[in-house]
Design an enzyme around this catalytic site. Structure first.
Site, PDB file in Angstrom:
ATOM      1  N   HIS A  13      -5.925  -8.753  -2.310  1.00 36.19           N
ATOM      2  CA  HIS A  13      -6.045  -9.098  -1.171  1.00 36.19           C
ATOM      3  C   HIS A  13      -7.191 -10.087  -0.850  1.00 36.19           C
ATOM      4  O   HIS A  13      -8.024 -10.057  -1.683  1.00 36.19           O
ATOM      5  CB  HIS A  13      -6.262  -7.849  -0.133  1.00 36.19           C
ATOM      6  CG  HIS A  13      -5.309  -6.867  -0.230  1.00 36.19           C
ATOM      7  ND1 HIS A  13      -5.090  -5.926  -1.233  1.00 36.19           N
ATOM      8  CD2 HIS A  13      -4.166  -6.727   0.657  1.00 36.19           C
ATOM      9  CE1 HIS A  13      -3.984  -5.233  -1.164  1.00 36.19           C
ATOM     10  NE2 HIS A  13      -3.478  -5.630   0.028  1.00 36.19           N
TER      11      HIS A  13
ATOM     12  N   MET B 110      -3.065  -7.332   6.486  1.00 39.40           N
ATOM     13  CA  MET B 110      -3.895  -7.971   5.735  1.00 39.40           C
ATOM     14  C   MET B 110      -3.290  -8.417   4.610  1.00 39.40           C
ATOM     15  O   MET B 110      -3.943  -8.711   3.449  1.00 39.40           O
ATOM     16  CB  MET B 110      -5.019  -7.014   5.259  1.00 39.40           C
ATOM     17  CG  MET B 110      -6.033  -6.558   6.458  1.00 39.40           C
ATOM     18  SD  MET B 110      -6.979  -5.236   5.830  1.00 39.40           S
ATOM     19  CE  MET B 110      -7.325  -4.251   7.545  1.00 39.40           C
ATOM     20  N   SER B 111      -2.050  -8.886   4.499  1.00 41.67           N
ATOM     21  CA  SER B 111      -1.303  -9.279   3.443  1.00 41.67           C
ATOM     22  C   SER B 111      -0.192 -10.102   3.571  1.00 41.67           C
ATOM     23  O   SER B 111      -0.165 -10.547   4.795  1.00 41.67           O
ATOM     24  CB  SER B 111      -1.099  -8.295   2.343  1.00 41.67           C
ATOM     25  OG  SER B 111       0.153  -7.257   2.827  1.00 41.67           O
TER      26      SER B 111
ATOM     27  N   ASN C 201       0.329   2.976  11.331  1.00 43.58           N
ATOM     28  CA  ASN C 201      -0.445   3.346  12.639  1.00 43.58           C
ATOM     29  C   ASN C 201      -0.457   2.460  13.776  1.00 43.58           C
ATOM     30  O   ASN C 201       0.311   1.357  13.410  1.00 43.58           O
ATOM     31  CB  ASN C 201      -2.058   3.266  12.361  1.00 43.58           C
ATOM     32  CG  ASN C 201      -2.353   1.718  11.494  1.00 43.58           C
ATOM     33  OD1 ASN C 201      -2.249   1.215  10.528  1.00 43.58           O
ATOM     34  ND2 ASN C 201      -2.988   1.261  12.686  1.00 43.58           N
TER      35      ASN C 201
ATOM     36  N   SER D 145       0.798  -1.079   0.047  1.00 44.68           N
ATOM     37  CA  SER D 145       0.114  -0.037   0.064  1.00 44.68           C
ATOM     38  C   SER D 145       0.959   1.570   0.025  1.00 44.68           C
ATOM     39  O   SER D 145       1.672   1.414   0.844  1.00 44.68           O
ATOM     40  CB  SER D 145      -0.837   0.056   1.185  1.00 44.68           C
ATOM     41  OG  SER D 145      -1.778  -0.935   1.212  1.00 44.68           O
TER      42      SER D 145
ATOM     43  N   TYR E 255      -9.332  -9.955   1.501  1.00 44.86           N
ATOM     44  CA  TYR E 255     -10.643  -9.078   1.778  1.00 44.86           C
ATOM     45  C   TYR E 255     -11.401  -8.658   0.652  1.00 44.86           C
ATOM     46  O   TYR E 255     -12.582  -8.367   0.538  1.00 44.86           O
ATOM     47  CB  TYR E 255     -10.341  -8.075   2.707  1.00 44.86           C
ATOM     48  CG  TYR E 255      -9.386  -7.040   2.107  1.00 44.86           C
ATOM     49  CD1 TYR E 255      -9.910  -5.939   1.093  1.00 44.86           C
ATOM     50  CD2 TYR E 255      -7.889  -7.066   2.695  1.00 44.86           C
ATOM     51  CE1 TYR E 255      -8.762  -4.917   0.776  1.00 44.86           C
ATOM     52  CE2 TYR E 255      -7.034  -5.989   2.233  1.00 44.86           C
ATOM     53  CZ  TYR E 255      -7.645  -4.937   1.376  1.00 44.86           C
ATOM     54  OH  TYR E 255      -6.777  -3.940   0.898  1.00 44.86           O
ATOM     55  N   GLU E 256     -10.662  -8.755  -0.776  1.00 48.30           N
ATOM     56  CA  GLU E 256     -11.440  -8.217  -1.948  1.00 48.30           C
ATOM     57  C   GLU E 256     -12.198  -9.278  -2.428  1.00 48.30           C
ATOM     58  O   GLU E 256     -13.143  -9.196  -3.425  1.00 48.30           O
ATOM     59  CB  GLU E 256     -10.329  -7.845  -2.871  1.00 48.30           C
ATOM     60  CG  GLU E 256      -9.661  -6.760  -2.730  1.00 48.30           C
ATOM     61  CD  GLU E 256      -8.342  -6.584  -3.536  1.00 48.30           C
ATOM     62  OE1 GLU E 256      -8.554  -5.856  -4.601  1.00 48.30           O
ATOM     63  OE2 GLU E 256      -7.284  -6.921  -3.316  1.00 48.30           O
TER      64      GLU E 256
ATOM     65  N   HIS F 212      -7.746   4.383   6.136  1.00 48.20           N
ATOM     66  CA  HIS F 212      -6.814   4.294   5.013  1.00 48.20           C
ATOM     67  C   HIS F 212      -6.228   5.541   4.504  1.00 48.20           C
ATOM     68  O   HIS F 212      -5.091   5.048   4.045  1.00 48.20           O
ATOM     69  CB  HIS F 212      -8.198   3.614   4.013  1.00 48.20           C
ATOM     70  CG  HIS F 212      -7.205   2.955   2.841  1.00 48.20           C
ATOM     71  ND1 HIS F 212      -6.369   2.180   2.837  1.00 48.20           N
ATOM     72  CD2 HIS F 212      -7.239   3.508   1.458  1.00 48.20           C
ATOM     73  CE1 HIS F 212      -5.919   1.722   1.685  1.00 48.20           C
ATOM     74  NE2 HIS F 212      -6.524   2.370   0.714  1.00 48.20           N
TER      75      HIS F 212
ATOM     76  N   ALA G 100       2.071  -2.165   4.492  1.00 47.27           N
ATOM     77  CA  ALA G 100       1.722  -1.499   5.323  1.00 47.27           C
ATOM     78  C   ALA G 100       1.018  -2.147   6.533  1.00 47.27           C
ATOM     79  O   ALA G 100       0.230  -3.328   6.259  1.00 47.27           O
ATOM     80  CB  ALA G 100       0.617  -0.125   4.601  1.00 47.27           C
TER      81      ALA G 100
ATOM     82  N   HIS H   1      -3.775   1.222  -5.177  1.00 47.79           N
ATOM     83  CA  HIS H   1      -3.019  -0.053  -5.484  1.00 47.79           C
ATOM     84  C   HIS H   1      -3.161  -0.460  -7.000  1.00 47.79           C
ATOM     85  O   HIS H   1      -3.539  -1.504  -7.582  1.00 47.79           O
ATOM     86  CB  HIS H   1      -3.946  -1.479  -4.734  1.00 47.79           C
ATOM     87  CG  HIS H   1      -3.663  -1.457  -3.357  1.00 47.79           C
ATOM     88  ND1 HIS H   1      -3.134  -2.293  -2.736  1.00 47.79           N
ATOM     89  CD2 HIS H   1      -4.305  -0.830  -2.399  1.00 47.79           C
ATOM     90  CE1 HIS H   1      -3.382  -2.072  -1.422  1.00 47.79           C
ATOM     91  NE2 HIS H   1      -4.073  -0.834  -1.181  1.00 47.79           N
TER      92      HIS H   1
HETATM   93  N1  HPA Z   1      -4.556  -3.507  10.709  1.00 47.67           N
HETATM   94  C1  HPA Z   1      -4.547  -4.249   9.661  1.00 47.67           C
HETATM   95  N2  HPA Z   1      -4.100  -3.965   8.688  1.00 47.67           N
HETATM   96  C2  HPA Z   1      -3.304  -2.713   8.583  1.00 47.67           C
HETATM   97  C3  HPA Z   1      -3.197  -1.746   9.745  1.00 47.67           C
HETATM   98  C4  HPA Z   1      -4.089  -2.190  10.974  1.00 47.67           C
HETATM   99  O1  HPA Z   1      -3.945  -1.681  11.750  1.00 47.67           O
HETATM  100  N3  HPA Z   1      -2.581  -0.880   9.335  1.00 47.67           N
HETATM  101  C5  HPA Z   1      -2.292  -1.016   7.844  1.00 47.67           C
HETATM  102  N4  HPA Z   1      -2.734  -2.092   7.575  1.00 47.67           N
END
Ligand code: HPA
Length: 315
Positions: A93, A229-230, A253, A36, A95-96, A287, A123, A69
């Site tokens: 991903h 998530m990857s 984050n 990302s 989740y897609e 995001h 990320a 992306h």
């Molecule tokens: N959680 C899951 N996936 C992420 C996060 C998070 O806090 N930050 C960036 N991708």
């Protein structure tokens, strides 16, 4: 489910792509997955020859749906040794809605293109309290909860010509490559501008929801330093097929570990609705923040990857 035809499709796709490439680019040794906001890694390839192949139009390739992306393969040469590489700008991903087979198609394709070393970036949210937003972490292990209970890209008949039925993952994150990462970090003097390169454990979460506070505490208790998530399904497939892997997370984050406030807390009881809303907006993952941090740290990550790849095949 991975079917016996998975590698046949990856192999056909590889042939299809290779036939249109100039000679020097036809045997990529290193595959680099840009996470990302880390698409700027493509700038690590400066000179010609450089060939971009949009995911759109590549047969069998999953099409990415997330903003930020944009999808393409970039073939080029990196460093004085002119190491042939393929960059994957954008990834599929889970989740897609893609199957794990499709999520890992690009990794299988890399194997079929002849890639020996995968460098995977992402990320992630930081669970380790020592991590700050913008920090870079070299992964040394992972937690794959979904994989342990059935959502594993290797589930299904095994192709013995690619790898063994029960691949070990105790050495998934190549120690020799991690050593190189730390050396490159110091050589680029990133230790003085950014502090030390962290190493940590990445926990895979399928998303698309970010984690609750309780989930963050659970993952931390399990030994995770990061959550994202990857990456993990890609690592599993790469290791199965014998590729060496190195992975980096950019901390975009900080995951919230403290329990939330209670409704009967006197502080909450005394707040106006507006004050409460402002209070709650702090510390929530979003995001935009993820993409912005990606842009800022991309240059350092790019320099690091370029330095490592540049040295990899030099004598
Ligand atoms: N959680 C899951 N996936 C992420 C996060 C998070 O806090 N930050 C960036 N991708």
């Amino acid at each position: 489910l991975t079917s016996p035809s998975t590698y046949k499709r990856a192999s056909e796709t590889a042939e299809n792509i290779l036939k249109d490439l100039p000679e020097q680019l036809r045997a990529p040794k290193v595959g680099i997955v840009c996470g990302s906001g880390l698409g700027g890694l493509a700038e690590a390839i400066e000179d010609e020859p450089k060939v971009e192949v949009p995911y759109k139009g590549i047969p069998n390739f999953p099409q990415s749906t997330v903003q930020g992306h944009a999808g393409k393969l970039v073939f080029g040469l990196i460093g004085p040794a002119k190491t042939p590489v393929v960059l994957l700008v954008g990834r599929a991903h889970f989740y897609e809605g893609h199957s794990m087979e499709l999520v890992t198609f690009a990794t299988r394709l890399c194997r079929m293109l002849g890639v020996e070393v995968m460098i995977v970036t992402n990320a992630a949210g930081g669970l380790n309290p020592e991590y700050n937003v913008g920090d870079i972490v070299c992964l040394n292990d992972h937690l794959y909860l979904a994989g342990m209970v059935g959502v594993n890209p290797l589930r299904g008949p095994n192709d013995e010509s690619i790898g063994v039925r029960f691949p070990p993952l105790s050495d998934a994150y190549d120690l020799e490559l991690r050593r190189r990462a730390h050396i490159a970090w110091r050589k680029l003097e990133l230790d003085s501008s950014r502090g030390k390169l962290h190493e940590g454990v990445y926990a895979f979460a399928s998303g698309p929801t970010y984690e609750t506070r309780a989930e963050c505490r659970m993952l931390r208790g399990f030994g995770a330093d990061l959550v994202g998530m990857s990456t993990v399904p890609e690592i599993v497939v790469a290791r199965h097929s014998g590729m060496r892997v190195l992975a980096f997370s950019l901390v975009t984050n900080r995951a919230v570990l403290e329990p939330g406030l209670r409704g009967d807390d006197p502080l909450v009881q005394g707040m106006s609705a507006g004050g409460l809303a402002e209070f709650l907006s702090k510390g929530k993952a979003n995001h935009e923040e993820v993409l912005e941090e990606g842009r800022k740290a991309a240059r350092d990550m790019q320099g690091l990857v370029k330095e490592i790849v540049g040295d990899l095949y030099a004598n």
